[in-house]
Design an enzyme around this catalytic site. Structure first.
Site, PDB file in Angstrom:
ATOM      1  N   ASP A  31      35.728  33.350  39.254  1.00 41.74           N
ATOM      2  CA  ASP A  31      36.624  34.512  39.147  1.00 41.74           C
ATOM      3  C   ASP A  31      36.285  35.523  38.035  1.00 41.74           C
ATOM      4  OD1 ASP A  31      37.998  33.422  41.556  1.00 41.74           O
ATOM      5  OD2 ASP A  31      39.524  32.324  40.190  1.00 41.74           O
ATOM      6  N   ASP A  85      37.882  36.980  35.585  1.00 38.55           N
ATOM      7  CA  ASP A  85      38.687  37.147  34.686  1.00 38.55           C
ATOM      8  C   ASP A  85      38.337  36.292  33.376  1.00 38.55           C
ATOM      9  OD1 ASP A  85      39.535  34.619  35.197  1.00 38.55           O
ATOM     10  OD2 ASP A  85      41.435  35.318  36.015  1.00 38.55           O
ATOM     11  N   ARG A 102      45.066  37.467  40.660  1.00 34.94           N
ATOM     12  CA  ARG A 102      45.623  37.825  38.952  1.00 34.94           C
ATOM     13  C   ARG A 102      44.944  38.870  38.354  1.00 34.94           C
ATOM     14  NH1 ARG A 102      44.004  32.107  40.132  1.00 34.94           N
ATOM     15  NH2 ARG A 102      45.906  30.816  39.931  1.00 34.94           N
TER      16      ARG A 102
END
Length: 949
Positions: A104, A106, A336
């Site tokens: 991901d 992030d 997110r």
């Protein structure tokens, strides 16, 4: 020849993502030259126990998993349950020409990618592949445009992980020693718990107050219709120019905040109404303003959680679980995110659907843009939106259940964000009249008409307050002008009572944490899950209720670690961590000041720790580092921090086995003590209720002496309910081969401690009773079990319908029962305990039923057990739907399959070689270490869960 992919690159490429579901989806978008495999979340982390720490480390390093004396060097270990997966990844990498780390985009994902690189030690080119949606175009673009690992993001995540480890591993043991074993403290979870406790304190301190006002129905003398009513309702707003007190004028304690307003009591309100009965009224003023409402920004993580709670009844955890599935299957972008930005592609897709579905009149001339409102937004992601360059309508997705509902919510919000404003008019009419005693009374009425609904045609945001008026609600008033005469058709007196501050829901707690800039949106779901799992908070309906245990924990933290649960201090720490992420501050000096104390950092560097020291902070605790704070535990009085006065000399105490109320000192004359139900809300424990608990019988109830054994028989209230037992003489061995156990039996549900007799007790302790034997000599017994009375013959059990049958059923009656075919399941379905309505997902009726393991809600397909704090009497339809949604999000339970024993090989047996003493010692050590690892290892985070704080 090496395979060639559809993107034109030769060679075999290994792509590593976080979850198997994501791997499966991405594999379908890449050519044959790619192997896509999952890491299944984190493969490496700080050790969860000393047994996992390599033996070369000693002292504090083994306890913390971090070498605080050497620049806070973390000790990373491969998770035990990931070793097989790591071996698989290494084997695949050995056969590959390139490695793409596609975790991901992030901080957490960047850290996972870094750990993969550190563990796999690739000798081939490594690329960081990032994307925020899983579509064919996005995945191919990510392969074609890789980047390098962002070490600043990795450092920032590592700092957070070390900080949270130090916080949890240093503070949690204090809770174990002073409150209860098994508790935990955390940088954000403890602050979140404090918020919930403080709200409950406000409710406890609250004292209801009454306030009164008047409502008038005023006629215009015209015949009205829907567009122009003939009468209007207006509320008394002022008397002689002094504003009438309304609910907003009362504080959280329930009392009036200012004496500048006129507080009408019942008598004065009725007197004023009587004095206005024959008054003449006229319109004093009409104020009309244009009404305009702009669309809501597209979803980010927290606003999605809040709306899913309000509109769908989802908890934060359920929302993220469903969103994770939608993302991994290519339906939405990454879930997110702090961002409300839409890409140019997304804006075009949304605008195209506005025109297609609502018409060109609903499309603004220019695309709408939304500025980020989140301070230190983590990454430049997009908002949460449908994936692709053409949004699929909900009907086109083929989704069902919770995934359909959440996708529809996201789709509507995204499309609405690119629509025109809603416009209309808002009107305020003030009406004046003079009472018979000469007072000037002013009534006020507000109205709103929407002439163009704009984005509201697609989406209207919900509200935390179920009684709040939503944006699309219209209130039409008669068309009146200043000076128009009105007739008072009716004047009524209305009484109101102030209400205590509402408890937090998951949605409002998420909102509060974000507004206070505490924690990160990606971790809110796990934080709420943690405080629920730890027993600090439980649910009543959708409300979050703090347990008595949380009061003790928060009291200790506030008293002795005030700075660590200070809201501003925690928010400033987020700022410091973001500065590290941007490269504006260094991790090690900051950790040194946090852990060892302020003053050790380089000149000119300011941060949360040094700022707190300079300001004096005023929280009463020492301003040294964390290590110093947890060293002096002698000052913490465990009994004091777990004791709370109720009133009239009664104390609420939180013990190791639960909460209880107590009056007087133990062993003193007149001492009273009674357990408090653990699922009781703290604001419900009044002096009156505490008196009721203390008045109930407690302790040992001496029933008499068993004439056969000569032992005293007593009745007691135990942790698992009331029971009777015999008191064995002093000196009776309680352990060892000759140990004697006292006879014990639980009371029937129809019995109570204050009415049970010696005869009852002796009958109960006579169980199980031998009824007789069947024709084959198999013994039949009558027994009282967890689920009621029953007969047992070998392994064949049959339920009895009444408790008394245990004592008087005959052998013939028992044989007759066994002669009947055994009932599979219940002989007759019990009627539901409560009906809740129609489930919005399945469309089936939802009821509460009594099951083998307690009450549960069901729609006929999904069953969900009621949680601690839920009761059959108080459960709401929304809470029932939420429990079912959470159960569906978890998916069906996995069935365990028995492992087949391997075929035995018929090889000649060899005499075992004798082990040397050293070899035996080494083998024993390995066995012990392995056992410790197995016992202490926690399950690693899945791809859908971010690190707790």
């Amino acid at each position: 020849m090496s395979p060639t992919s559809e993107t034109g690159h030769a060679g075999r490429r290994l792509v590593i993502v976080e979850s198997p579901a994501k791997a499966k989806t991405i594999k379908g978008y890449l050519g044959p030259g790619y192997v896509v495999e999952a890491s299944v979340g984190h493969i490496r982390d700080l050790p969860s126990g000393a047994a996992e720490v390599p033996e070369k480390y000693t002292g504090e390093v083994r306890r913390l998993g971090v070498d605080v004396e050497h620049d806070f060097q973390p000790i990373y270990v491969v998770n035990a349950d990931k070793k097989a997966q790591v071996r698989k990844l290494k084997e695949l990498l050995a056969e590959s020409d390139e490695l793409f780390l596609a975790t991901d985009e992030d901080r957490e994902g960047e850290a996972i990618a870094w750990h993969l690189q550190e563990v796999l030690k690739p000798k081939v080119p490594v690329h960081r592949m990032v994307f925020h949606e899983i579509t064919k175009e996005a995945i191919r673009a990510a392969v074609a445009n890789p980047r390098q690992l962002n070490k600043l993001m990795v450092d920032a995540q590592e700092t957070r992980r070390i900080l949270d480890r130090l916080y949890g591993y240093e503070v949690s043991p204090v809770l174990w020693k002073k409150v209860m074993r098994g508790l935990s403290a955390g940088r954000v979870q403890s602050v979140a718990t404090r918020l919930v406790v403080e709200r409950e304190r406000e409710r406890i301190a609250f004292r209801s107050a009454e306030y009164w006002d008047l409502t008038g129905t005023f006629g215009t003398g015209r015949t009205g219709d829907a567009s122009d009513p003939s009468a209007l309702n207006a509320r008394l707003s002022a008397v002689d120019g002094r504003r009438i007190a309304q609910g907003r004028d009362f504080g959280p304690d329930g009392q009036l905040k200012s004496d500048q307003v006129l507080h009408l009591d019942e008598a004065n309100a009725h007197a004023l109404a009587a004095a206005l009965q024959n008054a003449s009224f006229a319109v004093r003023s009409v104020e009309s303003k244009p009404y305009r409402r702009s669309p809501y920004a597209p979803f980010r993580t927290t606003t999605l959680q809040q709306e899913a709670s309000r509109k769908l009844g989802f908890g934060a955890k359920s929302t993220m679980q469903v969103a994770q599935k939608l993302y991994e299957n290519g339906f939405i972008t990454y879930m997110r995110t702090d961002s409300t930005t839409l890409s140019a592609t997304a804006v075009s897709a949304a605008r195209a659907q506005v025109t297609q579905l609502y018409g060109a009149s609903y499309l603004p001339d220019k695309p709408r843009t939304y500025a980020g409102k989140v301070k230190n937004a983590q990454e430049a992601h997009e908002a949460i939106r449908p994936s692709g360059d053409r949004f699929r309508t909900p009907a086109e997705t083929g989704l069902t259940g919770d995934q359909f509902r959440l996708y529809e919510l996201i789709w509507k919000r995204t499309v609405a964000s690119q629509m025109k404003d809603a416009v209309g008019n808002s009107v305020t009419v003030k009406i004046a009249g003079t009472s018979s005693d000469g007072r000037d009374a002013e009534f006020s009425a507000s109205g709103k008409t929407i002439t163009f609904h704009g984005f509201m045609k697609a989406y209207v945001e919900g509200a935390d307050d179920p009684n709040a008026e939503l944006d699309d609600r219209e209130r039409r008033l008669p068309q009146v002008a200043e000076g128009d005469a009105l007739t008072a058709e009716e004047i009524t007196v209305d009484g109101h009572a102030t209400k205590p501050p509402a408890r937090y829901t998951e949605a409002s707690l998420v909102k509060e944490l974000e507004e206070r800039e505490i924690g990160r949106p990606s971790t809110y779901a796990s934080i709420i899950g943690t405080i629920l799992d730890r027993g600090y908070v439980f649910k009543k309906g959708t409300a979050l209720v703090p347990s008595f245990l949380s009061f003790a924990v928060v009291n200790l933290l506030e008293t002795h670690f005030g700075r660590l649960v200070d809201y501003d201090f925690t928010a400033r720490m987020e700022d410091d961590l973001d500065r590290i992420a941007r490269g504006e501050a260094q991790s090690v000096p900051w950790l040194k000041r946090f852990y060892f104390g302020a003053g050790d950092g380089p000149e000119g560097v300011t941060d949360t720790v040094t700022a707190a020291a300079a300001a004096g902070n005023g929280d009463g605790d020492h301003l040294g580092g964390l290590k110093e704070l947890v060293t002096d535990l002698g000052a913490i009085d465990a009994r004091e921090i777990s004791s709370f006065p109720i009133g009239d000399g009664i104390m609420l105490r939180v013990g190791r086995y639960g909460p209880y109320v107590e009056r007087g000192e133990k062993d003193a004359e007149g001492h009273q003590r009674a357990d408090v139900p653990e699922d009781m809300a703290p604001d419900e424990l009044t002096v009156e209720y505490a008196e009721e608990l203390l008045a109930k019988p407690s302790g040992d109830f001496e029933l008499g002496v068993d004439p056969q054994s000569g032992h005293q028989i007593v009745a007691r209230d135990g942790r698992y309910g009331p029971y009777v037992t015999e008191v064995l003489p002093d000196g009776t061995p309680k352990t060892g081969k000759n140990a004697v156990k006292p006879r014990t039996a639980s009371l029937f549900k129809s019995m109570s401690l204050d009415t049970v007799t010696l005869a009852d007790a002796l009958k109960l302790m006579s169980l199980p009773r031998v009824v007789g034997t069947d024709a084959e000599g198999v013994e039949i017994t009558a027994q009282n079990g967890r689920y009621g009375p029953y007969l047992k013959k070998g392994t064949d059990s049959r339920s009895l319908t009444a408790e008394e049958q245990l004592f008087d059923i005959t052998l013939d009656e028992a044989l007759a029962i066994y002669a009947q075919p055994k009932q599979r399941g219940r002989a007759a379905a019990k009627p539901p305990l409560k009906e809740l309505g129609t489930d919005p997902v399945s469309g089936s009726p939802v009821v509460v039923k009594d099951g083998r393991f307690g009450a549960y809600v069901t729609d006929g397909e999904t069953n969900a057990t009621l949680r601690t704090g839920d009761s059959v009497e108080e459960i709401t339809p929304e809470r029932g739907y939420e429990l079912l949604a959470e159960k569906r999000a978890k998916g069906p339970a996995k069935k365990k399959t028995a492992k087949k024993a391997p075929a035995k090989k018929t090889t000649a047996k060899k005499a075992p070689a004798k082990k040397t003493a050293a070899a035996k010692k080494t083998a024993a050590k390995k066995t012990t270490t392995a056992a410790k690892k197995t016992a202490t290892k926690k399950s690693s985070a899945s791809s859908g869960t971010k690190t707790d704080e």
